[in-house]
Design an enzyme around this catalytic site. Structure first.
Site, PDB file in Angstrom:
ATOM      1  N   GLY A   9       0.838  -1.118   0.465  1.00  6.75           N
ATOM      2  CA  GLY A   9       0.068   0.404   0.425  1.00  6.75           C
ATOM      3  C   GLY A   9       1.076   1.406   0.405  1.00  6.75           C
ATOM      4  CB  ALA A  10       3.857   1.793  -1.303  1.00 10.06           C
ATOM      5  CG  PHE A  14       0.157   5.762   7.321  1.00  7.54           C
ATOM      6  CD1 PHE A  14      -0.271   7.324   7.910  1.00  7.54           C
ATOM      7  CD2 PHE A  14      -0.712   4.993   8.301  1.00  7.54           C
ATOM      8  CE1 PHE A  14      -1.239   7.393   8.526  1.00  7.54           C
ATOM      9  CE2 PHE A  14      -1.740   5.288   9.186  1.00  7.54           C
ATOM     10  CZ  PHE A  14      -2.170   7.028   9.265  1.00  7.54           C
ATOM     11  CG  ASN A  87       0.488   1.433   5.188  1.00 11.85           C
ATOM     12  OD1 ASN A  87       0.207   1.467   5.891  1.00 11.85           O
ATOM     13  ND2 ASN A  87       0.428   1.866   4.059  1.00 11.85           N
ATOM     14  CE1 TYR A 153      -9.727   0.402   9.017  1.00  4.10           C
ATOM     15  CE2 TYR A 153     -10.529   1.588  10.970  1.00  4.10           C
ATOM     16  CZ  TYR A 153      -9.731   0.974  10.203  1.00  4.10           C
ATOM     17  OH  TYR A 153      -8.365   1.289  10.102  1.00  4.10           O
TER      18      TYR A 153
HETATM   19  P1  NDP Z   1      -4.835   5.342   1.909  1.00  2.00           P
HETATM   20  O1  NDP Z   1      -5.544   5.268   1.726  1.00  2.00           O
HETATM   21  O2  NDP Z   1      -3.402   6.742   2.112  1.00  2.00           O
HETATM   22  O3  NDP Z   1      -3.382   4.486   1.549  1.00  2.00           O
HETATM   23  C1  NDP Z   1      -4.475   2.898   1.491  1.00  2.00           C
HETATM   24  C2  NDP Z   1      -3.150   1.916   0.400  1.00  2.00           C
HETATM   25  O4  NDP Z   1      -3.357   0.729   0.841  1.00  2.00           O
HETATM   26  C3  NDP Z   1      -3.050   2.696  -0.845  1.00  2.00           C
HETATM   27  O5  NDP Z   1      -2.028   2.589  -0.788  1.00  2.00           O
HETATM   28  C4  NDP Z   1      -3.863   1.733  -1.693  1.00  2.00           C
HETATM   29  O6  NDP Z   1      -3.710   1.258  -2.380  1.00  2.00           O
HETATM   30  C5  NDP Z   1      -3.753   0.126  -0.695  1.00  2.00           C
HETATM   31  N1  NDP Z   1      -4.311  -0.473  -0.612  1.00  2.00           N
HETATM   32  C6  NDP Z   1      -5.832  -1.174  -0.287  1.00  2.00           C
HETATM   33  N2  NDP Z   1      -6.133  -2.052  -1.232  1.00  2.00           N
HETATM   34  C7  NDP Z   1      -5.446  -2.355  -1.260  1.00  2.00           C
HETATM   35  C8  NDP Z   1      -5.709  -4.399  -1.439  1.00  2.00           C
HETATM   36  N3  NDP Z   1      -6.163  -4.524  -1.743  1.00  2.00           N
HETATM   37  N4  NDP Z   1      -4.290  -4.304  -2.069  1.00  2.00           N
HETATM   38  C9  NDP Z   1      -3.461  -3.138  -2.421  1.00  2.00           C
HETATM   39  N5  NDP Z   1      -3.032  -2.293  -1.917  1.00  2.00           N
HETATM   40  C10 NDP Z   1      -3.799  -1.999  -1.474  1.00  2.00           C
HETATM   41  O7  NDP Z   1      -5.108   5.080   4.027  1.00  2.00           O
HETATM   42  P2  NDP Z   1      -4.344   5.209   4.706  1.00  2.00           P
HETATM   43  O8  NDP Z   1      -2.397   5.551   4.434  1.00  2.00           O
HETATM   44  O9  NDP Z   1      -4.304   6.115   6.235  1.00  2.00           O
HETATM   45  O10 NDP Z   1      -3.853   3.714   5.091  1.00  2.00           O
HETATM   46  C11 NDP Z   1      -3.150   2.914   5.714  1.00  2.00           C
HETATM   47  C12 NDP Z   1      -3.158   1.913   7.058  1.00  2.00           C
HETATM   48  O11 NDP Z   1      -3.058   2.383   8.233  1.00  2.00           O
HETATM   49  C13 NDP Z   1      -4.365   1.012   6.726  1.00  2.00           C
HETATM   50  O12 NDP Z   1      -4.489  -0.002   7.111  1.00  2.00           O
HETATM   51  C14 NDP Z   1      -5.313   1.726   7.253  1.00  2.00           C
HETATM   52  O13 NDP Z   1      -6.252   0.840   7.797  1.00  2.00           O
HETATM   53  C15 NDP Z   1      -4.162   1.986   8.694  1.00  2.00           C
HETATM   54  N6  NDP Z   1      -4.704   2.995   9.300  1.00  2.00           N
HETATM   55  C16 NDP Z   1      -5.205   4.718   8.360  1.00  2.00           C
HETATM   56  C17 NDP Z   1      -5.460   5.609   9.915  1.00  2.00           C
HETATM   57  C18 NDP Z   1      -5.742   6.619   9.195  1.00  2.00           C
HETATM   58  O14 NDP Z   1      -6.529   7.530  10.073  1.00  2.00           O
HETATM   59  N7  NDP Z   1      -5.135   7.174   8.248  1.00  2.00           N
HETATM   60  C19 NDP Z   1      -5.429   5.361  11.165  1.00  2.00           C
HETATM   61  C20 NDP Z   1      -5.055   4.093  11.354  1.00  2.00           C
HETATM   62  C21 NDP Z   1      -4.800   2.921  10.607  1.00  2.00           C
HETATM   63  P3  NDP Z   1      -3.595   0.960  -4.045  1.00  2.00           P
HETATM   64  O15 NDP Z   1      -5.095   1.412  -4.003  1.00  2.00           O
HETATM   65  O16 NDP Z   1      -3.203   1.349  -5.216  1.00  2.00           O
HETATM   66  O17 NDP Z   1      -4.651  -0.100  -4.045  1.00  2.00           O
HETATM   67  C1  8X3 Z   2      -8.521   4.056  11.171  1.00  2.00           C
HETATM   68  C2  8X3 Z   2      -8.699   5.565  12.683  1.00  2.00           C
HETATM   69  O1  8X3 Z   2     -10.362   6.216  14.415  1.00  2.00           O
HETATM   70  O2  8X3 Z   2     -11.129   6.694  11.339  1.00  2.00           O
HETATM   71  O3  8X3 Z   2      -8.349   3.118  11.451  1.00  2.00           O
HETATM   72  O4  8X3 Z   2     -10.799   3.932  13.035  1.00  2.00           O
HETATM   73  S1  8X3 Z   2     -10.340   5.613  13.149  1.00  2.00           S
END
Ligand code: NDP
Ligand code: 8X3
Length: 253
Positions: A9-10, A14, A87, A153
């Site tokens: 998920g780059a 994050f 991630n 979730y």
């Molecule tokens: P983004 O939506 O900005 O990034 C998510 C990344 O995950 C993208 O690069 C996307 O790539 C990848 N992804 C999603 N589904 C798939 C798939 N099926 N296969 C491969 N890659 C996938 O969100 P965040 O950076 O915020 O999220 C990253 C992680 O952090 C997640 O696990 C999220 O649950 C977690 N998180 C986020 C928080 C927040 O408030 N933002 C707080 C706590 C945790 P692509 O679409 O190109 O496949």
């Molecule tokens: C993302 C944080 O609190 O929106 O994992 O679920 S929250």
């Protein structure tokens, strides 16, 4: 010799910030995601930091066969993965349990739990063979506690919390560190994805709050990954200063 990190998920948030942080610090980087155009753009950005190699891999973590095949067929020089950042993940929808869309639930379970497992199952044996490695799972404060409408979730992130603990036990004898990082509210594309592209709705999530930035989590990942070999951060919960758990935010409105 440069160390190697694989980040799922780059293409955004994050994962993207983590790739940049480690590239600036001389790591060879494997970036993965579904959006090839974004991966290619990021690859060029990372290569520009110089003296590192970058491999971009397009795959969907939900596709069990594809995950196994991509990782099994990595060029030999890329099989020495020092750090795996699990991630890739998402929230889809925010409905009460009696109204939720089962397709949304399946997407979250398939990505956040099964996808993380597929990648780990393919990469962990490579680390076991070398007797070293570090798996960093991105959980959430939603895995520590629940909030209204968070149901599925929260359950998926609770699974990440639980899996991180058991992975650490299972891989103890193999000298492999397992760290969970559990962020709170961070302004990435997370809410845009959760609200299926509704930008207005996504913005309201962060109204009146200075949310975490993607770089804050990248810094934390880097910190955990660069400690001495005998030190393992097990679990790191990080929230914005204006947040104390999933149900307590202080908004300046
Ligand atoms: P983004 O939506 O900005 O990034 C998510 C990344 O995950 C993208 O690069 C996307 O790539 C990848 N992804 C999603 N589904 C798939 C798939 N099926 N296969 C491969 N890659 C996938 O969100 P965040 O950076 O915020 O999220 C990253 C992680 O952090 C997640 O696990 C999220 O649950 C977690 N998180 C986020 C928080 C927040 O408030 N933002 C707080 C706590 C945790 P692509 O679409 O190109 O496949
Ligand atoms: C993302 C944080 O609190 O929106 O994992 O679920 S929250």
């Amino acid at each position: 010799m440069n160390k190697t990190i694989m980040i799922t998920g780059a293409t955004s948030g994050f994962g993207r910030a983590t790739a940049i942080k480690f590239a600036k610090n001389g790591y060879n980087i494997m970036i993965t995601g579904r959006r090839t155009d974004r991966l290619n753009k990021l690859k060029n950005e990372l290569i520009a930091f110089g003296k590192i190699k970058v491999l971009s891999l397009t795959f969907d973590v939900r596709n069990r066969d594809e995950v196994a095949s991509v990782i099994m067929n990595l060029p030999e020089e890329w099989k020495t993965i020092d750090i795996l950042v699990n991630n890739a993940g998402l929230a889809v929808g925010l409905e009460h349990i009696d109204n939720g869309f089962i397709d949304d639930w399946e997407r979250m379970i398939d990505t956040n739990v099964k996808g993380l497992l597929y990648v780990t199952r393919a990469v962990a044996p490579l680390m076991v063979t070398r007797g070293q490695g570090h798996i960093i799972n991105i959980g959430s404060i939603a895995g520590k506690d629940v909030y209204e409408n968070g149901n599925v979730y929260c359950a998926t992130k609770s699974a990440v919390d639980s899996l991180s603990k058991s992975m650490r036990i299972d891989l103890l004898k193999n000298n492999i560190k397992v760290t969970q990082i559990a962020p709170g509210m961070a302004e990435t594309e997370f809410s845009l994805v959760r609200f299926k592209g509704d930008e207005e709705k996504a913005k309201t999530v962060y109204k009146g709050i200075e949310a975490l930035k993607e770089e804050d989590i990248a810094e934390a990942i880097y910190y955990c990954a660069t400690l001495p070999t005998h030190v393992c951060i097990n679990d790191l919960v990080i929230t914005p200063t204006a947040q104390a758990g999933v149900n307590h935010n202080y908004r300046k409105v």
